[in-house]
Design a protein around this motif. Structure first.
Motif, PDB file in Angstrom:
ATOM      1  N   ALA A 165       0.824  -1.206   0.000  1.00 23.19           N
ATOM      2  CA  ALA A 165       0.000   0.000   0.000  1.00 23.19           C
ATOM      3  C   ALA A 165       0.861   1.260   0.000  1.00 23.19           C
ATOM      4  CB  ALA A 165      -0.940  -0.008   1.202  1.00 23.19           C
ATOM      5  N   LEU A 166       1.970   1.265   0.733  1.00 25.67           N
ATOM      6  CA  LEU A 166       2.825   2.440   0.769  1.00 25.67           C
ATOM      7  C   LEU A 166       3.456   2.708  -0.594  1.00 25.67           C
ATOM      8  CD1 LEU A 166       4.563   2.128   4.257  1.00 25.67           C
ATOM      9  CD2 LEU A 166       2.905   3.849   3.532  1.00 25.67           C
ATOM     10  N   ARG A 167       3.771   1.642  -1.353  1.00 28.61           N
ATOM     11  CA  ARG A 167       4.293   1.849  -2.711  1.00 28.61           C
ATOM     12  C   ARG A 167       3.206   2.464  -3.594  1.00 28.61           C
ATOM     13  NH1 ARG A 167       6.500  -4.095  -3.819  1.00 28.61           N
ATOM     14  NH2 ARG A 167       7.006  -3.293  -5.901  1.00 28.61           N
ATOM     15  N   LEU A 168       1.983   2.001  -3.412  1.00 26.68           N
ATOM     16  CA  LEU A 168       0.863   2.556  -4.170  1.00 26.68           C
ATOM     17  C   LEU A 168       0.633   4.021  -3.797  1.00 26.68           C
ATOM     18  CD1 LEU A 168      -1.394   1.681  -6.174  1.00 26.68           C
ATOM     19  CD2 LEU A 168      -2.798   1.143  -4.191  1.00 26.68           C
ATOM     20  N   VAL A 169       0.684   4.300  -2.504  1.00 28.36           N
ATOM     21  CA  VAL A 169       0.514   5.669  -2.015  1.00 28.36           C
ATOM     22  C   VAL A 169       1.594   6.579  -2.584  1.00 28.36           C
ATOM     23  CG1 VAL A 169       0.689   7.117   0.051  1.00 28.36           C
ATOM     24  CG2 VAL A 169      -0.729   5.061   0.091  1.00 28.36           C
ATOM     25  N   ALA A 170       2.831   6.079  -2.593  1.00 29.52           N
ATOM     26  CA  ALA A 170       3.930   6.892  -3.134  1.00 29.52           C
ATOM     27  C   ALA A 170       3.700   7.213  -4.605  1.00 29.52           C
ATOM     28  CB  ALA A 170       5.255   6.156  -2.950  1.00 29.52           C
TER      29      ALA A 170
ATOM     30  N   LEU B  85       1.088   1.424 -10.687  1.00 31.77           N
ATOM     31  CA  LEU B  85      -0.368   1.305 -10.631  1.00 31.77           C
ATOM     32  C   LEU B  85      -0.990   2.599 -10.105  1.00 31.77           C
ATOM     33  CD1 LEU B  85      -2.506  -0.988 -11.125  1.00 31.77           C
ATOM     34  CD2 LEU B  85      -2.437  -1.381  -8.663  1.00 31.77           C
ATOM     35  N   GLY B  86      -0.435   3.133  -9.010  1.00 37.38           N
ATOM     36  CA  GLY B  86      -0.945   4.387  -8.467  1.00 37.38           C
ATOM     37  C   GLY B  86      -0.710   5.560  -9.398  1.00 37.38           C
ATOM     38  N   SER B  87       0.465   5.590 -10.027  1.00 38.68           N
ATOM     39  CA  SER B  87       0.793   6.682 -10.933  1.00 38.68           C
ATOM     40  C   SER B  87      -0.134   6.711 -12.144  1.00 38.68           C
ATOM     41  CB  SER B  87       2.251   6.560 -11.381  1.00 38.68           C
ATOM     42  OG  SER B  87       2.605   7.582 -12.280  1.00 38.68           O
ATOM     43  N   VAL B  88      -0.369   5.544 -12.750  1.00 43.70           N
ATOM     44  CA  VAL B  88      -1.256   5.464 -13.914  1.00 43.70           C
ATOM     45  C   VAL B  88      -2.687   5.831 -13.509  1.00 43.70           C
ATOM     46  CG1 VAL B  88      -2.267   3.902 -15.619  1.00 43.70           C
ATOM     47  CG2 VAL B  88       0.173   3.798 -15.130  1.00 43.70           C
ATOM     48  N   GLY B  89      -3.101   5.391 -12.327  1.00 43.85           N
ATOM     49  CA  GLY B  89      -4.446   5.724 -11.859  1.00 43.85           C
ATOM     50  C   GLY B  89      -4.662   7.222 -11.761  1.00 43.85           C
ATOM     51  N   VAL B  90      -3.683   7.950 -11.219  1.00 45.28           N
ATOM     52  CA  VAL B  90      -3.797   9.404 -11.108  1.00 45.28           C
ATOM     53  C   VAL B  90      -3.854  10.040 -12.490  1.00 45.28           C
ATOM     54  CG1 VAL B  90      -2.581  11.496 -10.385  1.00 45.28           C
ATOM     55  CG2 VAL B  90      -2.732   9.549  -8.834  1.00 45.28           C
ATOM     56  N   SER B  91      -2.994   9.577 -13.414  1.00 45.29           N
ATOM     57  CA  SER B  91      -2.989  10.146 -14.771  1.00 45.29           C
ATOM     58  C   SER B  91      -4.340   9.982 -15.446  1.00 45.29           C
ATOM     59  CB  SER B  91      -1.899   9.474 -15.613  1.00 45.29           C
ATOM     60  OG  SER B  91      -0.615   9.763 -15.103  1.00 45.29           O
ATOM     61  N   HIS B  92      -4.931   8.801 -15.322  1.00 44.00           N
ATOM     62  CA  HIS B  92      -6.232   8.552 -15.940  1.00 44.00           C
ATOM     63  C   HIS B  92      -7.328   9.384 -15.295  1.00 44.00           C
ATOM     64  CE1 HIS B  92      -4.394   5.693 -18.397  1.00 44.00           C
ATOM     65  NE2 HIS B  92      -5.262   4.691 -18.334  1.00 44.00           N
ATOM     66  N   LEU B  93      -7.277   9.544 -13.968  1.00 43.21           N
ATOM     67  CA  LEU B  93      -8.310  10.324 -13.289  1.00 43.21           C
ATOM     68  C   LEU B  93      -8.217  11.792 -13.676  1.00 43.21           C
ATOM     69  CD1 LEU B  93     -10.626  10.493 -11.271  1.00 43.21           C
ATOM     70  CD2 LEU B  93      -8.950  10.781  -9.453  1.00 43.21           C
TER      71      LEU B  93
ATOM     72  N   SER C 251      -0.287  15.526   7.665  1.00 43.79           N
ATOM     73  CA  SER C 251       0.471  15.436   6.424  1.00 43.79           C
ATOM     74  C   SER C 251       0.935  13.990   6.243  1.00 43.79           C
ATOM     75  CB  SER C 251       1.671  16.376   6.471  1.00 43.79           C
ATOM     76  OG  SER C 251       2.418  16.178   7.663  1.00 43.79           O
ATOM     77  N   VAL C 252       1.088  13.569   4.988  1.00 42.06           N
ATOM     78  CA  VAL C 252       1.458  12.190   4.674  1.00 42.06           C
ATOM     79  C   VAL C 252       2.871  12.164   4.118  1.00 42.06           C
ATOM     80  CG1 VAL C 252       0.921  10.156   3.297  1.00 42.06           C
ATOM     81  CG2 VAL C 252      -0.917  11.578   4.167  1.00 42.06           C
ATOM     82  N   ASP C 253       3.685  11.281   4.656  1.00 39.68           N
ATOM     83  CA  ASP C 253       5.021  11.027   4.110  1.00 39.68           C
ATOM     84  C   ASP C 253       5.152   9.527   3.916  1.00 39.68           C
ATOM     85  OD1 ASP C 253       7.649  10.726   3.462  1.00 39.68           O
ATOM     86  OD2 ASP C 253       8.420  12.067   5.005  1.00 39.68           O
ATOM     87  N   PRO C 254       4.973   9.037   2.668  1.00 40.98           N
ATOM     88  CA  PRO C 254       5.036   7.581   2.442  1.00 40.98           C
ATOM     89  C   PRO C 254       6.421   7.006   2.650  1.00 40.98           C
ATOM     90  CG  PRO C 254       4.915   8.751   0.355  1.00 40.98           C
ATOM     91  CD  PRO C 254       4.729   9.780   1.434  1.00 40.98           C
ATOM     92  N   VAL C 255       7.431   7.875   2.760  1.00 39.33           N
ATOM     93  CA  VAL C 255       8.784   7.375   2.987  1.00 39.33           C
ATOM     94  C   VAL C 255       8.954   6.928   4.427  1.00 39.33           C
ATOM     95  CG1 VAL C 255      11.237   7.973   3.004  1.00 39.33           C
ATOM     96  CG2 VAL C 255       9.761   8.776   1.157  1.00 39.33           C
TER      97      VAL C 255
END
Length: 757
Positions: free
Chosen positions: A30-35, A262-270, A547-551
């Protein structure tokens, strides 16, 4: 794939806001997806608000309280939504998940990790990836009897991978025998049990594939325990490419899926959908086959003739394969060069240490910048294809290179474990320090003192943003199913940019906006926020924003729990204090109530002026004081001209308007200290002090002019007549007698005015 440049909101005052709904965001996947979501959204100028609830099917009060964050987005504050179905689908069957999607606001919505039938979706290519690993076993290694350990039936990803196995076998002319299919639960124990069943039943197999790596590793461990040689007697394949897949003495052949991508492509499509571009119904993100020893490939699968000769070309190919974000490309270019140099030295010196030193250096940088080594792991997988050049190596040298890369993967797994343990230790220490600070600094449950010391505790955690918002009014929940979030909230506490922002305390805003506009401006550098509900038992107070820091992650839920408990205790003490104060002030409140009731009894409801009773009572008191002081007093009697005609022609509602307008004229015409009352239908009286006949005559003419002005805005003529009488100093005339004399003068004035007309 849609190509999206930086997108601006239709409302130029704020950037696009994307809501991210999930059941869990602190696992490794999930953290990789969030990042991936945060990096892509930030690069395109959008901000993200993560709303992590619990499984929507949860029946406990705690789960249902938590899931109220799913009701926070609306079509005004949020431009689009991403639902992380990757985790939700483990708790909800497909129909229930679709039903959940149908309850969301009518804004562009996209599902990640679950192939929805009602909203556009982005998923990993589970079918194609799993089919590739089965095809590899058949075509490259000649396997004929491949057992399948499937995932939970009805779960989307598991079903697609099972279909990939069936079709690959069928296309190769290998009918999938029923005894070769075993059911698992995505756990290592279920994989071990499935392999044990195959062995004990004596099922003839030459390979085993599992719907995820955990089950494959459990099955392979069982085979080794039972004396089977891997890969000589049985070959294995999995799916996911978890770090443990490369840790064992025999590395697991598997399928790598990029949750970051997966997360990056999802944002681009949205964002493309928000901009009005047609959204594809289903997008499959490609996976990559990772061949290791468990299938018999020995960890090296690159064909020398296919390798590029020049490093820049090879580097470009690696960056494309790794789908590196533009802002991270310089770091990965440097990492590739270090690994290339280390590998070259290792081959020349026939020593693993130069490659190990290079991998350690790259991993340390990755941990500092990204909080994990997943990218480095993928880089080493790609290095097998792009960095091992055909240098006329002997078979022994090729075997050594393959062994070194495998050892580097094992070293990475160890570094990742150490980093995760360190992160957990740090979060535990931070949580403990947070609790202790609140306990030692706050001797009482005073809400003000709690907030005073909260800033110090948050600064120690190095948290950028923490805002607490409470709903306006009470939000005590009796039925969570029917509960709608209050429309308004107020900022109880604001900590933004690493420091408290007291100017925001108490500011009110729309609940669905998450933060007031000024808070959003201050939090502009924090492109990603996460929202947790603040509740205790059946009481839902509001929400807390971090604030969110996925790192590095963060002890968000620990802070939420501590703040919720402290807030509940503080509010309870405040309520008890309020109740105590209320008891103490009961008598004063009763007296004030009596005064209010008396005032109501003495006021005219239509005009707000004193009524007959109120006027006479107050006028008597004033007259007595004036008489005692030797001052003159006057009473003016006034009534409306033609009120009956107004009622007859325009209705009684118009008559009421005329009476209220006449009251306003008298208020404007007399002094604030004068006493004005309405004692009958169209009759008004005024008591004034220190008035002489000449002044009263001038006042009467001024009132007449005010009536004329008021008539200009009315559909009828507003007019009145006034008569007055003066009691000289020392004259003990009663108020009633003065009213009677003034009434006589009034009628004389009416006759005079009629005669003048």
């Amino acid at each position: 794939m849609s190509t999206v440049t930086q997108v601006e909101s239709a409302t130029p005052k704020r950037p696009l806001t994307l809501g991210i709904l999930a059941a869990d965001i602190d696992t490794a996947f999930a953290l990789r997806l969030v990042a991936g979501i945060i990096d892509r959204a930030s690069a395109l100028g959008a901000r993200t608000v993560f709303l992590p609830g619990h499984p929507p099917s949860g029946a406990s009060e705690f789960d249902r309280q938590f899931n109220l964050v799913f009701r926070l987005p609306d079509a005004t504050a949020f431009d689009g939504l991403i639902v992380i179905g990757t985790t939700l689908q483990y708790h909800l069957p497909p129909k229930a998940l679709e039903a959940f999607l149908s309850t969301l606001p009518q804004v562009p919505t996209l599902c990640v990790g679950f192939a929805s039938k009602i909203v556009p979706s982005v998923v990993n290519d589970n079918y194609g990836g799993f089919r590739e690993v089965v095809d590899h076993l058949i075509r490259q290694h000649g396997c004929q009897r491949i057992a399948m350990i499937a995932g939970p039936a009805g779960q989307g990803e598991a079903d697609e991978r099972l279909a990939g196995w069936r079709d690959a076998c069928a296309d190769a002319g290998l009918p999938p025998a029923p005894e070769l299919v075993l059911q698992g639960s995505f756990s290592r124990a279920s994989g071990h049990a499935a392999m044990l069943s195959l062995i004990e039943r004596g099922i003839a197999i030459d390979a085993v594939v599992a719907a995820n790596d955990e089950m494959a590793l459990g099955a392979m461990a069982c085979a080794v325990e039972r004396g089977l040689h891997v890969p000589q007697e049985v070959r294995f394949g999995g799916f996911d490419d978890i770090l443990a897949a490369g840790r064992l003495g025999v590395g697991l052949t598997t399928v790598n899926q990029s949750h970051y991508e997966l997360g990056s492509v999802g944002v681009s499509h949205l964002l493309a959908a928000i901009a009005g571009e047609p959204a594809p119904g289903l997008t499959r993100v490609p996976t990559r086959l990772v061949r290791r020893q468990s299938c018999g490939c020995g960890g090296f699968y690159a064909q020398p003739g296919a390798l590029a000769a020049k490093l820049p070309e090879r580097m470009a190919g690696m960056l494309e394969e790794l789908a590196v974000a533009p802002e991270r490309e310089p770091h990965y270019r440097e990492a590739i060069q270090l690994v290339e140099q280390g590998l070259s030295r290792a081959l020349v010196e026939a020593d693993f240490q130069p490659l190990l030193a290079a991998v350690h250096a790259v991993a340390r940088d990755a941990l500092a910048a990204e909080g994990h080594v997943f990218g480095v792991q993928a880089l080493l997988v790609a290095a097998q294809r792009w960095l091992i050049e055909p240098r006329q190596l002997t078979p022994e040298a090729w075997a050594a290179a393959a062994r070194w890369l495998q050892q580097a993967q094992i070293a990475l797994a160890g570094l990742q474990d150490v980093a995760l343990q360190e992160r957990h230790r740090l979060h535990s220490e931070q949580a403990m320090a947070f609790r202790e600070l609140l306990k030692t600094r706050i001797a009482t449950f005073d809400l003000r003192k709690l907030l005073e010391h909260l800033s110090e505790a948050l600064a120690d955690l190095r948290l950028d943003t923490c805002c607490i918002a409470l709903y306006s009014g009470e939000a005590r929940i009796d039925s969570l199913d029917d509960f709608d979030l209050p429309t308004q909230a107020r900022m109880l506490y604001a900590f933004i940019g690493g420091r408290e922002q007291p100017d925001l305390h108490g500011e009110r805003f729309r609940t669905h906006d998450v933060l007031p506009a000024r808070a959003w401006e201050l939090a502009a550098q924090s492109s990603a926020l996460i929202v947790y509900p603040v509740f205790h038992g059946a009481e839902h107070f509001g929400f807390i924003v971090f604030s969110v820091d996925p790192v590095v992650g963060g002890p968000w839920e620990t802070i939420r729990d501590e703040v919720s408990s402290a807030l509940k205790a503080s509010l309870l003490v405040s309520e008890l204090a309020a109740a105590r104060d209320a008891l103490r002030s009961d008598l004063a409140q009763a007296r004030e109530g009596q005064r209010e009731l008396a005032d109501i009894a003495h006021r005219d409801e239509l005009t707000g002026l004193l009524n007959r009773r109120g006027f006479l009572a107050e006028a008597r008191l004033r007259a007595d004081r004036l008489h005692a002081d030797g001052l003159a007093a006057a009473v003016i009697f006034a009534d409306l001209d033609g009120l009956k005609q107004i009622n007859d022609r325009h209705g009684h509602a118009a008559g009421d308007v005329a009476i209220r307008q006449a009251a306003d004229v008298l208020r404007r015409g007399f002094r604030a200290a004068d006493l004005i009352g309405r004692i009958g239908g169209d009759e008004f009286v005024i008591f004034t002090a220190n008035a002489d006949p000449d002044a009263l005559a001038a006042m009467r003419d001024r009132i007449y002019r005010l009536f004329e002005r008021a008539s200009q805005d009315l559909p009828f003529t507003l007019a009145g007549s006034l008569g007055y009488v003066v009691a000289p100093p020392g004259d003990a005339i009663s108020i009633e007698e003065m009213l009677a004399r003034a009434d006589t003068v009034l009628y004389e004035e009416k006759r005079r005015r009629k005669g003048a007309v």
